[in-house]
Design an enzyme around this catalytic site. Structure first.
Site, PDB file in Angstrom:
ATOM      1  N   ASP A 123       0.935  -1.171   0.052  1.00  0.00           N
ATOM      2  CA  ASP A 123      -0.003   0.019  -0.119  1.00  0.00           C
ATOM      3  C   ASP A 123       0.748   1.173  -0.083  1.00  0.00           C
ATOM      4  OD1 ASP A 123      -2.953   0.691   0.429  1.00  0.00           O
ATOM      5  OD2 ASP A 123      -1.915   2.024   1.844  1.00  0.00           O
ATOM      6  N   ASP A 249      -7.825  -8.323  -3.878  1.00  0.00           N
ATOM      7  CA  ASP A 249      -7.635  -6.955  -3.595  1.00  0.00           C
ATOM      8  C   ASP A 249      -8.237  -6.218  -4.635  1.00  0.00           C
ATOM      9  OD1 ASP A 249      -7.023  -4.402  -2.827  1.00  0.00           O
ATOM     10  OD2 ASP A 249      -4.868  -4.753  -3.253  1.00  0.00           O
ATOM     11  N   HIS A 279      -6.686  -6.890   0.528  1.00  0.00           N
ATOM     12  CA  HIS A 279      -5.563  -6.021   0.346  1.00  0.00           C
ATOM     13  C   HIS A 279      -4.266  -5.910   1.694  1.00  0.00           C
ATOM     14  CE1 HIS A 279      -4.016  -2.009  -0.763  1.00  0.00           C
ATOM     15  NE2 HIS A 279      -4.149  -1.661   0.551  1.00  0.00           N
TER      16      HIS A 279
END
Length: 304
Positions: A123, A249, A279
């Site tokens: 991320d 995700d 995710h």
């Protein structure tokens, strides 16, 4: 603006998080200073691996991976980004910028682990970490990237636009629930509470609210020029580079394939899409991710 300090009593008795606290003072800019909290587990003379979290998590995300990595011979360093975890939190959303996050992380890295290190990033940990690799490839022995990218404008996905708007306008921004919804496996009540621990009120959530709007996914945004420049070094990075992305995700989608096709060191690596993995892959498939780091570091000759 105030720089808030976490109430450390909220972090007592967290599940599977027995790690000692470490702190580094950071120049936040505009005359402000703050403390960045980080984990530092394993022998100090062992090969270091940087574990960079994203939005809106913190180093608690790495609690299942760190024991595996330490057993393999690593020194694990996992910071809480400014605005997250136990680190200090400026309470003004507009104080947070991409460049400031980069500068804060650089200060921490230069002070704590200035030499060569392996990197795992997910991320926003990738938006920061991959840019660092592009800007200083000699400082990274190898890289494993998961559910992340280094964006340079274009057209964002509908899923990302929905997330950005939710972070901006949702009257109740419940971090623990967000982590639960973005994993393919269930979190316990204690784990959900641990993700809520850094954010007792709305002012403490300024950094988490700010991050989605800082992703340079549309032309003209701040960070695009810097990321385009970093991509020159990142694309030429010829040390082992592995992608391990989650099949469940909806935000990062096929970005793992894009990374593996553009980065020189990704050629011939055992890239994978992990099933039953959302995710926040560190929650769903921690052992597979840790093993991927070990394999990549050994291929680089960084880990015995």
């Amino acid at each position: 603006m105030q720089v808030l300090q976490a109430d450390l009593a909220r972090f007592e008795n967290l599940p599977d998080y027995p790690f000692a606290e470490n702190w580094q003072e950071i120049d936040l800019g505009e005359g402000n200073r703050g403390r960045m909290h980080y984990l530092d587990e394993g022998p100090r003379d062992a090969p270091p691996v940087l574990l960079l979290h994203g939005e809106p998590s913190w180093s608690f995300l790495y609690r299942k991976m760190i024991p595996v990595l330490v057993d393999a011979g690593f020194r694990c360093l996992a910071p809480d980004l400014i605005g997250f975890g136990k680190s200090d939190k400026p309470d003004a959303i507009d104080f947070y910028t991409y460049d400031r996050h980069m500068e804060w992380l650089r200060q921490w890295r230069d002070a704590v682990v200035p030499g060569e290190a392996a990197l795992f990033c997910q991320d926003w940990g990738g938006l920061l970490g991959l840019r660092m690799v592009g800007e200083g490839p000699d400082r990274f022995a190898c890289v494993v990237a998961s559910n992340t990218f280094l964006p340079t404008g274009g057209k964002p996905s509908d899923a990302f636009l929905a997330w950005r708007e939710f972070a901006r306008s949702s009257p109740e921004f419940r971090i623990g629930e967000l982590l639960q919804r973005a994993t393919a496996t269930d979190r316990s009540e204690a784990e959900i509470a641990a993700y809520d621990a850094p954010f007792p009120d709305e002012p403490s959530k300024a950094g988490a609210r700010a991050f989605p709007a800082l992703v340079p996914v549309e032309d003209g945004m701040d960070g695009i020029a810097q990321n385009k420049a970093a991509w020159k070094g990142l694309a030429a990075y010829d040390k082992p580079f592995l992608t391990l992305f989650g099949a469940d995700d909806p935000v990062t989608g096929g970005l793992g394939k894009t990374l593996s096709e553009r980065i020189a060191g990704a050629k011939g690596m055992p890239h994978a899409i992990l099933e039953q993995c959302g995710h926040f892959c560190q929650e769903d498939r921690p052992r597979e991710l840790a093993e991927g780091i070990v394999i990549t570091a050994r291929k680089a000759g960084f880990l015995a």
